[in-house]
Design a protein around this motif. Structure first.
Motif, short mmCIF file in Angstrom:
data_model
loop_
_atom_site.label_atom_id
_atom_site.label_comp_id
_atom_site.label_asym_id
_atom_site.label_seq_id
_atom_site.Cartn_x
_atom_site.Cartn_y
_atom_site.Cartn_z
N TYR A 215 0.84 -1.20 0.00
CA TYR A 215 0.00 0.00 0.00
C TYR A 215 0.88 1.26 0.00
CZ TYR A 215 -3.84 -3.12 1.34
OH TYR A 215 -4.78 -4.12 1.37
N PRO A 216 1.33 1.71 -1.16
CA PRO A 216 2.09 2.96 -1.19
C PRO A 216 1.17 4.16 -1.09
CG PRO A 216 1.85 2.07 -3.40
CD PRO A 216 1.22 1.07 -2.48
N GLY A 217 1.67 5.22 -0.50
CA GLY A 217 0.93 6.48 -0.45
C GLY A 217 1.34 7.38 -1.60
N LYS A 218 0.83 8.60 -1.61
CA LYS A 218 1.25 9.58 -2.61
C LYS A 218 2.68 10.01 -2.31
CE LYS A 218 -3.35 11.51 -3.49
NZ LYS A 218 -4.17 12.75 -3.49
N ALA A 219 3.44 10.24 -3.37
CA ALA A 219 4.81 10.73 -3.22
C ALA A 219 4.81 12.23 -3.49
CB ALA A 219 5.75 10.02 -4.19
#
Length: 364
Positions: free
Chosen positions: A14-18
């Motif tokens: 689950y990556p977030g916004k960069a």
């Protein structure tokens, strides 16, 4: 094994916004903002002067010299700023160990046993290493990798910190220096535990420090929306609203996740790494590397789950079990998550097909 009418896996990463930002002497987080530019574009496309049959259009000499007014969002490093930062968070959960929805108990048990045996053979270690390589190489920066030296800093929920001082000194297939290899091994071990232990809640905070040239261009995610109305920019960037009301340009989470999933070199040729995809989509050439005819698509391999379980059980007693590339690929897709069932039979359609044609016409 046959595909069920209901079969799904929750994703495990689950990556977030960069978010892009820079630092000043007074502030360690200044959002990198986009600017709107109005330019006079050139009329230089093929269709401006030629028909699809390669016939020249009946144009006056001045027709192709006119400008094409455009409104675009662009993003540049502010003057006197030497480093740009890009930061995102990543969570990992052990969701590939069993389906989150399955309409056949026998299939559920088979897939759960397959995952348990794959874990016992050490299969998740290889996948964890590949994901961490993309983290440490800064693959998630996409076009922004082609700049100056880039430092990657990672802090994990385990209380550990990792650093790669310069990603430009490393490559996917190269021999990594001892300090970089140690970072890769230790970070991979943390991610491996998160992907294999349901009770572990793990997350990481990843920051890239990018050395930049004077006022160089930065490339965030581009937003694909409806056709721009008059006066609006035709190209717009993804943004995050900060607490002070300003908007920082960013990568959306899907783009970050796509970079982490650039690990599929198990396909037939394997000449380059593809993003994990059920049909091996190669976006550069616009073709499927794992077409149904190749019998290397996810679904073609997935129905052989019993065979792969037997293969893993046979390899398990060995000190270093050998795992088929197809099995690695299968679990990479399950980590990505998705709906993998075949379409349920449409009962209403089948019933309608039995009604005489004259009756259908009368009802119409």
């Amino acid at each position: 094994m046959e595909l069920c009418n209901v079969l799904k896996y929750d994703r495990s990463l689950y990556p977030g916004k960069a978010v892009f930002f820079y630092k000043t002497a007074e502030n360690d987080f200044v959002p990198l903002e986009a600017e709107i530019n109005r330019i006079r574009g050139q009329k230089a496309g093929f269709t401006e002067a030629f028909t699809p049959q390669f016939k020249s259009k009946n144009l006056a000499p001045q027709d192709l010299a006119h400008c094409n007014p455009l409104i675009l969002e662009e993003c540049y490093v502010p003057p006197n700023v030497e480093h740009i930062y890009c930061r995102f968070s990543l969570r990992a959960q052990a969701n590939s160990l069993k389906p989150t929805g399955c309409s056949e108990p026998a299939v559920f048990s088979l897939l759960q046993e397959l995952a348990t045996t794959f874990k016992a053979c050490g299969g998740f270690k290889e996948l964890s290493t590949r994901y961490c390589k993309n983290l440490l190489l800064g693959s998630w920066l996409w076009r922004n990798q082609n700049t100056g030296n880039t430092q990657i800093d990672i802090r994990t929920s385990s209380g550990n910190s990792y650093q790669i001082s310069n990603t430009r000194q490393l490559a996917w297939d190269s021999h990594w220096p001892a300090d970089a290899q140690r970072v890769l091994d230790e970070l991979s071990q943390e991610l491996h535990q998160a992907l294999t232990e349901p009770t572990v809640f793990w997350h990481a905070d990843i920051t890239a420090k990018i050395e930049t040239a004077f006022c160089q261009e930065i490339y965030p995610s581009q937003v694909f929306g409806e056709k721009a109305t008059q006066g609006e920019a035709s190209k717009q960037f993804a943004k995050v609203r900060c607490v002070d009301g300003r908007y920082a340009v960013s990568f959306n989470s899907v783009k970050v996740g796509a970079a982490l999933q650039l690990i599929d070199d198990w396909w037939e040729d394997g000449s380059k790494r593809l993003r994990i995809h059920e049909y091996g989509a190669d976006k550069e050439l616009g073709i499927a590397r794992r077409s149904p005819e190749s019998e290397l698509s996810f679904y073609s391999l997935f129905v052989n789950a019993e065979h792969y379980l037997a293969e893993l059980k046979e390899a398990l007693p060995k000190s270093e079990p050998s795992i088929s590339p197809n099995i690695y690929y299968l679990f990479a897709v399950l980590i990505k998550g998705g709906m993998f069932q075949k379409k349920a039979k449409d009962k209403s359609k089948s019933k309608a097909e039995t009604i005489p044609a004259t009756t259908n016409i009368a009802k119409a």
